[in-house]
Structure formats: C-alpha cells, structure tokens
Design an enzyme around this catalytic site. Structure first.
Site, short mmCIF file in Angstrom:
data_model
loop_
_atom_site.label_atom_id
_atom_site.label_comp_id
_atom_site.label_asym_id
_atom_site.label_seq_id
_atom_site.Cartn_x
_atom_site.Cartn_y
_atom_site.Cartn_z
N MET A 1 8.20 16.99 -17.97
CA MET A 1 9.52 17.61 -17.89
C MET A 1 9.65 18.81 -18.81
SD MET A 1 11.75 14.09 -17.78
CE MET A 1 10.69 13.09 -18.80
N PRO B 1 -44.34 -18.53 4.04
CA PRO B 1 -45.57 -18.67 3.27
C PRO B 1 -45.29 -18.47 1.78
CG PRO B 1 -45.87 -17.11 5.08
CD PRO B 1 -44.43 -17.45 5.05
N GLU B 2 -44.40 -17.51 1.49
CA GLU B 2 -44.08 -17.22 0.09
C GLU B 2 -42.60 -16.94 -0.04
OE1 GLU B 2 -46.31 -14.06 -1.85
OE2 GLU B 2 -48.06 -14.84 -0.74
N ILE C 1 6.49 4.91 -17.65
CA ILE C 1 6.26 6.12 -18.45
C ILE C 1 7.32 7.15 -18.05
CG2 ILE C 1 4.69 8.03 -18.92
CD1 ILE C 1 2.41 6.07 -18.77
N LYS D 1 18.03 12.14 -8.86
CA LYS D 1 17.62 12.47 -10.23
C LYS D 1 17.03 13.85 -10.26
CE LYS D 1 17.10 8.63 -13.09
NZ LYS D 1 15.90 7.82 -13.10
N PRO E 1 1.51 10.13 -8.56
CA PRO E 1 1.96 11.50 -8.69
C PRO E 1 2.14 12.24 -7.36
CG PRO E 1 -0.35 11.32 -9.25
CD PRO E 1 0.11 9.94 -8.94
N GLY F 1 8.23 7.79 -9.01
CA GLY F 1 7.04 8.65 -9.13
C GLY F 1 6.19 8.19 -10.30
N GLY F 2 4.91 8.38 -10.20
CA GLY F 2 4.02 8.06 -11.32
C GLY F 2 4.02 6.60 -11.66
N ASP G 1 13.11 7.71 -5.79
CA ASP G 1 13.45 8.88 -6.60
C ASP G 1 13.00 10.17 -5.95
OD1 ASP G 1 14.55 7.35 -8.50
OD2 ASP G 1 13.01 7.66 -10.03
N THR H 1 0.11 7.59 -13.56
CA THR H 1 1.09 8.49 -14.15
C THR H 1 0.64 9.94 -13.98
OG1 THR H 1 2.41 8.87 -16.13
CG2 THR H 1 0.07 8.45 -16.48
N GLY I 1 0.96 18.42 -8.96
CA GLY I 1 -0.37 17.86 -9.13
C GLY I 1 -0.73 16.80 -8.09
#
Ligand code: SAH
Length: 468
Positions: A385, A43-44, A308, A272, A227, A303-304, A250, A333, A414
């Site tokens: 580091m 209808p609508e 970086i 490392k 991380p 890692g990360g 790593d 990172t 972390g």
C-alpha cells in the site's frame, strides 16, 4: 466399455508375479497394499524384491517360469522383458482361467491395472483400457487435487457411525438422506482440517437431533486468494471456493480467481478502495455472521494472505465471539508472489539476511513507520500500500540514513498478465511512478536484492513491458 471394472479382495490370497526387476517390484508393492500373499518367480531378484524375500514378505521361487506355478493363483502378473516368457505366462493363466496382466502388453492381458488414487477405504481407479496409460495418469493427477488427503479418515468416521445410523433410521431412504446431509455439511471440512474430535461430536449430535430437516449451522472460510494468478491458489482454497453458497470478496481478488468460485454462488462485493470502503469493516464482520447464521457456507475471499495486512484477524474475532465455525486458508501474499514473478529474492546470502513487511498506508497524509527499526543494513523492506505515499516513503528512508542509490523495485499488478516491474533507486522512483502512470495494486521492494533481477528475471507476460 472394453473392460469390466471391479475391486478384488485379495487379502491373504495367492498371487503370482513373474519377473524380478523394478517393474515387477512395483506390481508386488501394489498387490501387497491390498494384503495379497505374493509369490515371485525369477532367476534373480533386484534389490527391492531381494529385501522383501529376506524379510519373508514374499515367497521367491528362483528359476524360470513353469506353467504349473500358475496353479491355484487368484491373479497373475507377468513383468519380464522377455516376450516369450510373458507369452508363456499369459497362456498358462488363460488355460486355468486366471486373470492375467502382462505389463505394457495389452494384447496379452485379460485385466488392466488402473491408475489409482488411494484414500483407503475410498479408492478411485482410472483406466484407459491399456490404450493410453499416460492419459489415465493425468486424470489421476487431477483427481488427486480434487479429493482431499483426509478423505479416507472421513470414510472411517462414517464407518464408525454406520451401525448407529442403521439403528436410528429404519428406512434406507432416511439413512441415505441423513448421510447426504451430513456429508454435504460442515462435518467433512472439520475432518480435512484435522478436527476429528469435533467432527465426531458434531456427527453424534446430528444423529441425536437431526430429523432430516434441511439446515444446520453455516460456517465461514477465510480464504487467501493470492496475488492474482489463479494457479497460485491452494487445493484447499479451490475446494472450499467450489462448495461455498456465497462469496464475499475484496477489490484485490483478481477476476481470474473469482471465476473459480462455484458458478451459482451468490457474490457480494465488500470493496475497500482507498478511502472509499464499499462496506465498512464493522459491517463486513456482521455480514459474515448473518450469512453463516442463515446456514450458509460463506467464502470470505481476500487478496494475498488473509493474515497479512488483510484484517482477517478482525473478521474471525467477530465470528469466534458469535460461536460460528470458521477456518483460515493461507494464500500467497503479495510479497512472495511479486518477488517470485519479478525475479527478486527477498533474502540472499550476499545481500540480505532479513526482510520486513510494512504498510505504507497514509494516516492524515503521512506515513508513520518505525524508521529506525526499519533501516538496518542487510535488510530488505517490502512495502504494501505504498503507491500514494511513495514520495514520502523514499524521502524518509533517505532521511534516516539509507543511500539515495539504494535499488528499489515497484511491481505493478504482480503475477498477472498486466504485471510491470519498474526498477530505480530511492532518488529516482518517485519520478518513475509519475512518468509511467503506474496504477494500483503495487508492491515496493527496497534493498540490494533488487540488483538480482538483472539475472533472475523470468516472467514475461505477453502484454507486459519492463521499465528500467
Ligand atoms: N492480504 C494481502 C495484502 C492486502 S493490502 C496480501 O497478503 O497480499 C493491499 C496491498 O497488497 C496493495 O496495496 C499492494 O501493495 C499489495 N498487493 C496485493 N496484490 C498485489 C499485486 N498483485 N501486485 C502488487 N501488489 C499487490
């Protein structure tokens, strides 16, 4: 199996939707995506459908549903909130043997509309037979993460080569083997990485030279593993980790992340540790080259973020010199991961306008940084580091004009369940580190923003204890 799954070709064919609201609009949208000619009885109309009708994209029959409107439709969908109308639509469709779906009413349906992952021309449809649409949608969400967004472009590339491949290989078996080899090789990744031209050239070359031999060139994926928390991987990282033949990883790659690499991939530890590099950098670069030249898909997992403080640049420089295909997958990172999980924003309008990432790595027993450039008002300093050199770092910052009371946070492991956050000042942090028997990896954040942790601290892993 309660339903027989098929994909209908609706292009230009008449379909009927009964209902004018939002639900009806969604169904209309879906039908239109497959090119159907849609008539809507209601209808609508709500605003979405009204706009489509005004543009002539759908035909609107105002009024209530009448059975004769079902004549000659290919598919009918009832999407009203009036059960009597829905029933009438289903009855009219059934009387004409036309497939009908009544939204949210499985007992009136002769077909169900699946949850779909659309990578046209590839489409994945998931159905729970109307029993649990939420479950089907959850499976769909998982498929969305597994199927690269560019899968459709890959299928289109294959379509463009279909005839050529047919001419090249007469036997169906040879064609199948050709496609299996191509689609499991490096070409799809080129498409996903947006290198369509290179992919097309590689496919042409493969068609000219490849004779069904196994082999071909390998490639390297330089992947940021984040991380620690595996949930922080990107979709692309996960996909490449699951198709690699060998992984070179790593020390900083967390066990939980490493666990997600394809189970039967060969694992090579590239070490490392501080002053005890398991494999010298030069040898890692050469190792990647050798593995790729053996035709392997090599996952170089770091890692990360690989760019970086990750020496990712050096590794791909060697690859590039040797002409080995590679791609780089960014990772979260440590600064981003640790700041988020410690509730310490790195910038904040009230406290800090810039942030500097620096390495506190010792050279000949000393931290050599551009202290003057670093020590600026309203700047957060993030030190990677920095654990071994913490005494010198704090001392030098004070010597270069930072207040002894400047807040410092040291984040240990972390984003993992072992995360500990130590908060102090430039004066107290060296003592805290000794007392708390802190172990690497740790990230140091220096700046007024550390004060925000009191309010914004949210991550409380079971084993963790905050030390203030
Ligand atoms: N490419 C990495 C950094 C490599 S340098 C990245 O982007 O994060 C190694 C340093 O990173 C460590 O000494 C430590 O300072 C920091 N780091 C990495 N993972 C960390 C974690 N889970 N918690 C705290 N610091 C971490």
């Amino acid at each position: 199996m309660d339903y027989f799954p098929i994909f209908l070709n609706l292009r230009g064919r008449d379909c009927l939707v009964v209902g004018g609201g939002d639900v009806a609009a969604r169904k209309v949208g879906l039908l239109q995506r497959s090119g159907a000619a849609v008539t809507v009885v209601a209808p609508e109309l709500g605003s979405t459908l009204r706009a489509l009708a005004a543009d002539g994209k759908i035909t609107h029959i105002p009024g209530t549903f009448e059975p004769a409107q079902a004549d000659d439709r290919v598919v009918i969908i009832a999407a009203t909130d009036d059960r009597a109308v829905n029933q009438a639509v289903a009855a009219a469709a059934n009387a004409r043997n036309i497939p009908v779906n009544v939204v949210d009413t499985p007992d009136l349906c002769t077909f169900v509309v699946p949850s779909i992952v659309d990578r046209s021309p590839i489409v994945v449809a998931v159905s729970s037979g109307g029993v649990s649409p939420v479950l089907a949608r959850m499976i769909r969400a998982r498929m969305e993460t597994l199927i690269p967004a560019a899968y459709g472009r890959l299928a289109q590339l294959a379509a463009r080569f279909r005839n050529k491949v047919k001419q090249r290989f007469e036997r169906g078996d040879d064609r199948r083997m050709f496609w299996e080899r191509v689609l499991q090789g490096p070409i799809p990744e080129m498409v996903y990485a947006g290198q369509d031209k290179a992919a097309e050239a590689a496919l042409s070359q493969e068609l000219d030279t490849g004779l069904g031999e196994h082999g071909g060139a390998g490639e390297v994926y330089l992947i940021g593993g984040g991380p620690g928390d595996p949930d922080l991987l990107t979709f692309r990282a996960l996909r490449l980790m699951q198709q690699a033949d060998v992984v070179v990883y790593d020390r900083l790659v967390s066990p939980a992340v490493l666990d997600l690499v394809r189970r039967d991939a060969e694992r090579i530890y590239a070490g490392k540790e501080r002053d005890n590099h398991a494999i010298p950098q030069e040898d890692i670069n050469q190792l990647l080259v050798r593995l790729a030249k053996e035709g392997k898909r090599v996952c170089r997992l770091k890692g990360g973020d690989p760019f970086i403080f990750g020496r990712g640049g050096e590794e791909i420089e060697t690859l590039s010199e040797e002409g080995i295909p590679f791609q780089v997958v960014p990772g979260i990172t440590a600064a981003s991961g640790c700041s988020a999980y410690a509730g310490i924003p790195l910038t904040h309008r009230d406290y800090s306008q810039s942030v500097a990432f620096v390495t506190g790595h010792l050279k000949e027993g000393k931290v050599n940084l551009n202290w003057e450039g670093l020590v600026k008002p309203r700047q957060t300093i993030v030190i990677y580091m920095g654990l071994v050199g913490i005494d010198g770092l704090c001392h030098e910052l004070v010597a270069h004009g930072v207040s002894e009371d400047m807040p410092v946070a040291l984040i240990e492991h972390g984003t993992t369940s072992d995360q500990r956050v130590h908060v102090g000042t430039l004066e107290t942090m060296p003592g805290i580190v000794k007392r708390e028997k802190v172990s690497a990896p740790t990230l140091i954040i220096v700046g007024e923003v550390v004060k925000l942790r009191d309010k914004l601290d949210w991550f409380h892993p079971v084993q963790a204890q905050a030390v203030n």
